[in-house]
Design a protein around this motif. Sequence first.
Motif, PDB file in Angstrom:
ATOM      1  N   HIS A  63       0.849  -1.202   0.000  1.00 64.11           N
ATOM      2  CA  HIS A  63       0.000   0.000   0.000  1.00 64.11           C
ATOM      3  C   HIS A  63       0.881   1.247   0.000  1.00 64.11           C
ATOM      4  CE1 HIS A  63      -3.892   2.035   1.696  1.00 64.11           C
ATOM      5  NE2 HIS A  63      -3.147   2.908   1.041  1.00 64.11           N
ATOM      6  N   HIS A  65       1.473   5.267  -2.402  1.00 64.88           N
ATOM      7  CA  HIS A  65       0.873   6.229  -3.341  1.00 64.88           C
ATOM      8  C   HIS A  65       1.987   6.819  -4.184  1.00 64.88           C
ATOM      9  CE1 HIS A  65      -3.199   5.941  -1.799  1.00 64.88           C
ATOM     10  NE2 HIS A  65      -2.613   5.704  -0.629  1.00 64.88           N
ATOM     11  N   LYS A 160      -9.434  -0.642  -6.147  1.00 57.63           N
ATOM     12  CA  LYS A 160      -9.406  -0.098  -4.790  1.00 57.63           C
ATOM     13  C   LYS A 160     -10.686   0.694  -4.568  1.00 57.63           C
ATOM     14  CE  LYS A 160      -7.545   1.857  -0.973  1.00 57.63           C
ATOM     15  NZ  LYS A 160      -6.649   3.023  -1.012  1.00 57.63           N
ATOM     16  N   HIS A 216      -5.754  -0.943   6.198  1.00 54.76           N
ATOM     17  CA  HIS A 216      -5.982  -0.142   7.412  1.00 54.76           C
ATOM     18  C   HIS A 216      -6.708  -0.977   8.466  1.00 54.76           C
ATOM     19  CE1 HIS A 216      -4.909   3.089   4.728  1.00 54.76           C
ATOM     20  NE2 HIS A 216      -6.076   3.170   4.140  1.00 54.76           N
ATOM     21  N   ASP A 275       1.243   2.394   3.595  1.00 56.19           N
ATOM     22  CA  ASP A 275       0.395   3.483   3.072  1.00 56.19           C
ATOM     23  C   ASP A 275       1.290   4.722   2.935  1.00 56.19           C
ATOM     24  OD1 ASP A 275      -1.576   5.180   2.219  1.00 56.19           O
ATOM     25  OD2 ASP A 275      -2.661   5.254   4.122  1.00 56.19           O
TER      26      ASP A 275
HETATM   27 ZN   LIG Z   1      -3.594   4.855   1.038  1.00 52.64          ZN
END
Ligand SMILES: [Zn+2]
Length: 388
Positions: A63, A65, A160, A216, A275
């Motif tokens: 995960h 970005h 997603k 998460h 993340d």
């Molecule tokens: Zn994320």
Amino acid sequence: VAYDLVLAGGRVVDPASRHDGIADIGVADGLIVDIAPELDRGGARQVIDVTGAVVTPGLIDLHTHLFHRVSTLGVDVDEACLPYGVTTSVDAGTSGAITFPGFRKYCVEPAVARSLAFLNIASIGLILDDQEELAGMRYADREAAIATIEANRDICLGVKVRMSKKVLGDLTLEPLLMALDIAETTGTRVMVHITRSKLPVRDILRLLRSGDIVTHVLHGHPNTVIEDGALIPEVAEAQARGVIMDIGHGWGSFSRATSDIAFAAGFRPNTISTDLHTFSRMGPAFDLPTTLSKFMSLGMTLAEVIAAGSMNAASAIGREDLGSISPGCRADIAAYRLNAGSFRFEDCHGVSWLGDQMLTPMLTVLGGKPIDPNRQIGSDGEEDLRGA
Ligand SMILES: [Zn+2]
């Protein structure tokens, strides 16, 4: 010569082959060809002495970005992941059907690091970190998502969907049901974001199929996996039928309070991911080895956290050629110093504690080639390591 590269004398920790011991790793043509207590180092083009280091499969961050310079969240994968021993990074829906071609052309293809992606069910993706990307269901475009996945099979792993209160607005399960339909139609998987979930998490878990990913999972905002002070039974039920429980730490999605109850109930995540984005990079996630070290401080063993950042993540994305130091696998390898001492870790709610071990990156090998952390890497780098 028998090998292009030998990594000599390190402590090889490879959960996939249940290996934990001192060994040499022999690499040729971008693949791992041998692993043994002592290889013929004279028959190698290059030998790197990694004595004293913990040598692991190149890590896989499930995960991140990576839509750098377009999304407010996007980081440069070669700068933010590769120097930390993370050889494969998975973008978690920063782009949607409209922006995926640009993401592919300007971020994935020029990068040295291996980059893969989930497609956001919202065609506009996540340009802004605080947007409501579905706008009702206005930007949820089933046909465009299916076409984009079909056109990008090599890097696109599935869809997603964010099921937070803000993103859903008046909606309930509609986006998740559409995501599941897209995944079913394309033979891919769904990654579902449950931070600040609008619905009870059990309503989401019940719908997920084997191979779908909950990210998460240990967040601390309303509608967590904890109810009345106990872990909801749907978590173990989902995990038992093959749903992947992913950390997706970020800067708002990991709570020590949630994890303490879940861990006491026997829960362990399948995958540990950062993340990683513009903000979480500055802490408290920082990078994947720091996040793995944090989970060691919560009681997981070195082999368990390495499994969660390599073998299990490889399996979650259907890439059995990654995530292991076994003959035939891609030669994606990381070496760390396992420092002992007193290290402060923090969750996303200002709770901090001390741990006694920290993985500090020493070396990244991608597709058999050592990456010099000081070398200028990226689209204009002089050395072409692509195709690895
Ligand atoms: Zn994320």
